[in-house]
Design a protein around this motif. Structure first.
Motif, PDB file in Angstrom:
ATOM      1  N   THR A   2      35.481  36.150  39.893  1.00  0.00           N
ATOM      2  CA  THR A   2      36.387  37.158  39.730  1.00  0.00           C
ATOM      3  C   THR A   2      36.458  37.627  38.405  1.00  0.00           C
ATOM      4  O   THR A   2      36.408  36.912  37.476  1.00  0.00           O
ATOM      5  CB  THR A   2      37.436  36.946  40.489  1.00  0.00           C
ATOM      6  OG1 THR A   2      38.377  38.126  40.637  1.00  0.00           O
ATOM      7  CG2 THR A   2      38.399  35.873  39.661  1.00  0.00           C
ATOM      8  N   GLU A  39      44.917  39.179  40.857  1.00  0.00           N
ATOM      9  CA  GLU A  39      44.406  40.189  41.791  1.00  0.00           C
ATOM     10  C   GLU A  39      43.768  39.420  43.070  1.00  0.00           C
ATOM     11  O   GLU A  39      44.292  39.620  44.212  1.00  0.00           O
ATOM     12  CB  GLU A  39      43.748  41.268  41.350  1.00  0.00           C
ATOM     13  CG  GLU A  39      43.488  42.164  42.382  1.00  0.00           C
ATOM     14  CD  GLU A  39      42.567  43.478  41.999  1.00  0.00           C
ATOM     15  OE1 GLU A  39      42.540  43.629  40.612  1.00  0.00           O
ATOM     16  OE2 GLU A  39      42.062  44.139  42.835  1.00  0.00           O
ATOM     17  N   SER A  40      42.979  38.446  42.593  1.00  0.00           N
ATOM     18  CA  SER A  40      42.304  37.714  43.728  1.00  0.00           C
ATOM     19  C   SER A  40      43.196  36.731  44.560  1.00  0.00           C
ATOM     20  O   SER A  40      43.177  36.550  45.730  1.00  0.00           O
ATOM     21  CB  SER A  40      41.086  36.711  43.278  1.00  0.00           C
ATOM     22  OG  SER A  40      40.094  37.668  42.472  1.00  0.00           O
ATOM     23  N   TYR A  41      44.132  36.189  43.893  1.00  0.00           N
ATOM     24  CA  TYR A  41      45.030  35.099  44.174  1.00  0.00           C
ATOM     25  C   TYR A  41      46.005  35.668  45.268  1.00  0.00           C
ATOM     26  O   TYR A  41      46.276  35.442  46.281  1.00  0.00           O
ATOM     27  CB  TYR A  41      45.905  34.577  43.086  1.00  0.00           C
ATOM     28  CG  TYR A  41      46.969  33.589  43.628  1.00  0.00           C
ATOM     29  CD1 TYR A  41      48.083  34.000  43.640  1.00  0.00           C
ATOM     30  CD2 TYR A  41      46.756  32.149  43.977  1.00  0.00           C
ATOM     31  CE1 TYR A  41      49.192  33.270  44.082  1.00  0.00           C
ATOM     32  CE2 TYR A  41      47.750  31.426  44.019  1.00  0.00           C
ATOM     33  CZ  TYR A  41      49.133  31.880  44.293  1.00  0.00           C
ATOM     34  OH  TYR A  41      50.086  31.063  44.854  1.00  0.00           O
ATOM     35  N   PHE A  85      45.260  38.640  46.758  1.00  0.00           N
ATOM     36  CA  PHE A  85      44.710  39.098  47.828  1.00  0.00           C
ATOM     37  C   PHE A  85      44.576  37.972  48.950  1.00  0.00           C
ATOM     38  O   PHE A  85      44.743  38.066  50.098  1.00  0.00           O
ATOM     39  CB  PHE A  85      43.192  39.647  47.319  1.00  0.00           C
ATOM     40  CG  PHE A  85      42.163  39.776  48.752  1.00  0.00           C
ATOM     41  CD1 PHE A  85      41.408  38.970  48.897  1.00  0.00           C
ATOM     42  CD2 PHE A  85      42.472  41.215  49.165  1.00  0.00           C
ATOM     43  CE1 PHE A  85      40.317  39.475  49.693  1.00  0.00           C
ATOM     44  CE2 PHE A  85      41.380  41.602  50.037  1.00  0.00           C
ATOM     45  CZ  PHE A  85      40.471  40.815  50.397  1.00  0.00           C
ATOM     46  N   ILE A 114      38.068  30.141  43.578  1.00  0.00           N
ATOM     47  CA  ILE A 114      37.755  31.511  42.841  1.00  0.00           C
ATOM     48  C   ILE A 114      37.938  31.291  41.392  1.00  0.00           C
ATOM     49  O   ILE A 114      39.189  30.793  40.977  1.00  0.00           O
ATOM     50  CB  ILE A 114      38.799  32.614  43.747  1.00  0.00           C
ATOM     51  CG1 ILE A 114      38.533  32.777  44.925  1.00  0.00           C
ATOM     52  CG2 ILE A 114      38.614  34.036  42.564  1.00  0.00           C
ATOM     53  CD1 ILE A 114      39.309  34.116  45.647  1.00  0.00           C
ATOM     54  N   GLU A 169      37.675  32.569  37.411  1.00  0.00           N
ATOM     55  CA  GLU A 169      37.596  33.673  36.132  1.00  0.00           C
ATOM     56  C   GLU A 169      37.147  33.197  35.097  1.00  0.00           C
ATOM     57  O   GLU A 169      37.668  32.346  34.404  1.00  0.00           O
ATOM     58  CB  GLU A 169      38.797  34.483  35.912  1.00  0.00           C
ATOM     59  CG  GLU A 169      38.936  35.426  34.937  1.00  0.00           C
ATOM     60  CD  GLU A 169      40.105  36.328  34.706  1.00  0.00           C
ATOM     61  OE1 GLU A 169      40.242  37.253  33.859  1.00  0.00           O
ATOM     62  OE2 GLU A 169      41.259  35.678  35.514  1.00  0.00           O
TER      63      GLU A 169
END
Length: 126
Positions: free
Chosen positions: A77, A82-84, A86, A119, A121
């Motif tokens: 990511t 933002e992914s967390y 989501f 996920i 980064e």
């Protein structure tokens, strides 16, 4: 050292699932992909990932029990927060909160079958 005929690249990752249709919907929704037809009489479903390697949902193993609490693989990511959010908004079980390191940050969560996914980064590639 002799040259190997095996390419030094992951071609696909198998992820064993108990309910193919639910898993197809779950992963396509998670990754924002359209649903397409399954292969191998509906027992294998390929999620084409950016970078060449495919994620293959495999329902050939009935009665799966995931006693392995290690991460199976990770998704990249560019925005971990933002992914967390989501994942959390989807009601998906988070296993570990965001862990921040100098080069990378990540968190883990479970899929429908209890597989632990991550996920990540990579701040070196931003």
């Amino acid at each position: 050292m002799s040259k190997s005929p095996i390419t030094n690249q992951i071609g696909a990752i198998f992820l064993h699932v108990s309910d193919m249709e639910r898993s197809i919907q779950w992963y396509n929704d998670l990754l924002g992909l359209p649903v397409h037809s399954s292969g191998h009489e509906g027992t294998i479903y390929s999620l084409d990932m950016i970078g060449g390697s495919a994620l293959l949902l495999d329902s050939n193993m009935k009665n799966i029990e995931n006693k392995n609490n290690k991460t199976q693989f990770f998704f990249d990511t560019k925005n971990l927060v933002e992914s967390y959010n989501f994942i959390k908004e989807k009601g998906i079980e988070i296993v570990t909160e965001i862990e921040v390191h100098e080069a990378i940050s990540f968190f883990t969560f479970k899929d429908l079958d209890g597989n632990i996914l991550m996920i990540c980064e990579d701040k070196r590639n931003l």
